[in-house]
Design a protein around this motif. Structure first.
Motif, PDB file in Angstrom:
ATOM      1  N   GLU A  11       6.632  42.427 -13.222  1.00 23.97           N
ATOM      2  CA  GLU A  11       7.099  41.372 -12.980  1.00 23.97           C
ATOM      3  C   GLU A  11       6.438  40.510 -11.894  1.00 23.97           C
ATOM      4  O   GLU A  11       6.293  41.141 -10.842  1.00 23.97           O
ATOM      5  N   SER A  36       3.877  47.879 -19.473  1.00 23.40           N
ATOM      6  CA  SER A  36       5.113  47.358 -18.667  1.00 23.40           C
ATOM      7  C   SER A  36       5.548  48.559 -17.828  1.00 23.40           C
ATOM      8  O   SER A  36       5.860  49.668 -18.389  1.00 23.40           O
ATOM      9  N   LEU A  41       8.959  45.246 -22.984  1.00 24.24           N
ATOM     10  CA  LEU A  41       7.607  45.107 -22.969  1.00 24.24           C
ATOM     11  C   LEU A  41       7.180  43.373 -22.626  1.00 24.24           C
ATOM     12  O   LEU A  41       6.190  43.248 -22.436  1.00 24.24           O
ATOM     13  N   VAL A  43       7.046  40.848 -20.208  1.00 22.61           N
ATOM     14  CA  VAL A  43       6.767  40.746 -18.786  1.00 22.61           C
ATOM     15  C   VAL A  43       6.601  39.354 -18.287  1.00 22.61           C
ATOM     16  O   VAL A  43       5.699  38.634 -18.768  1.00 22.61           O
ATOM     17  N   ASN A  50       5.317  34.434 -20.176  1.00 20.73           N
ATOM     18  CA  ASN A  50       5.793  35.756 -20.641  1.00 20.73           C
ATOM     19  C   ASN A  50       4.583  36.488 -21.267  1.00 20.73           C
ATOM     20  O   ASN A  50       3.977  35.773 -22.210  1.00 20.73           O
ATOM     21  N   LYS A  52       3.559  39.907 -23.419  1.00 14.78           N
ATOM     22  CA  LYS A  52       3.946  41.414 -24.196  1.00 14.78           C
ATOM     23  C   LYS A  52       2.992  42.315 -23.848  1.00 14.78           C
ATOM     24  O   LYS A  52       1.846  42.552 -24.364  1.00 14.78           O
ATOM     25  N   ALA A  53       3.408  43.285 -23.241  1.00 15.92           N
ATOM     26  CA  ALA A  53       2.778  44.439 -22.804  1.00 15.92           C
ATOM     27  C   ALA A  53       2.579  45.335 -24.144  1.00 15.92           C
ATOM     28  O   ALA A  53       3.179  45.322 -25.308  1.00 15.92           O
ATOM     29  N   SER A  56       5.050  50.578 -22.791  1.00 12.73           N
ATOM     30  CA  SER A  56       5.845  50.927 -21.418  1.00 12.73           C
ATOM     31  C   SER A  56       5.070  52.055 -20.586  1.00 12.73           C
ATOM     32  O   SER A  56       4.233  53.009 -21.393  1.00 12.73           O
TER      33      SER A  56
END
Length: 184
Positions: A11, A36, A41, A43, A50, A52-53, A56
């Motif tokens: 973040e 993430s 996911l 972030v 935003n 999306k990873a 995780s």
């Protein structure tokens, strides 16, 4: 065989840095895995973009990577620095002679992990928070053994190209296709 690079997304990350690193490495046919720090996911970056990873961090902690690249941003840096999984991953990869790298505020995380032994650079004003090493003000990117650091948003393409050069042996073709010669 393609090299594999871990790009943790925390973040508050600098979007221009994370996306540029991912993009340039993938253009060089290097496999990039974004992770993430949490199970969420999605972030949120420093400028409310935003991303999306891929997965995780928990799911890939034991995977073998050739390199790790940390984007900056003060929020992300603080989140990365306080995550012991990241600190341990940096230490292990450094000791295994894998590439550890960071840009902007995130060389602070490398310092926290104790992997900055020589010359490094970072975002101006962050050097007082980096443990170890010798700060180099004038260079946009500093390569010291298996540690690469860089200053910040405007230097990200050069940082990513150094990662490509380190991992693939050359970045000349990619540099030319990105028109780097126009700004040198």
């Amino acid at each position: 065989m393609s090299k594999k690079v871990l790009v943790p997304l925390a973040e508050g990350f600098e979007e221009i840095e994370a996306i540029t690193i991912i993009d340039v490495l993938r253009r060089a046919n290097i496999e990039v895995v974004t992770a993430s720090l949490t199970d969420n996911l999605e972030v949120n970056g420093a400028h409310n973009i935003n991303v999306k990873a891929d997965t995780s961090l928990e799911k890939i902690m034991n995977y073998d990577f050739d390199a790790i690249a940390l984007a900056g941003g003060m929020g992300a840096m603080n989140n990365l620095k306080s995550d012991m999984r990241i600190i341990e991953k940096l230490r292990t990869m450094y000791e295994d002679k894998k590439l550890v790298s960071a840009i902007c505020a995130s060389p602070i995380v490398l310092g926290e992990a104790g992997v900055i032994k020589g010359k490094y650079t970072c975002y101006p004003s962050c050097e007082s928070m980096v443990k170890g090493g010798e700060y180099v003000e004038k260079d946009l990117v500093v390569c010291n053994d298996n540690v690469i650091t860089s200053k910040g948003p405007a230097t990200t393409v050069f940082f990513a190209l150094e990662l490509v050069k380190y991992l693939n042996g050359s970045n000349e073709e990619l540099s030319n296709s990105l028109l780097i010669q126009l700004i040198k």
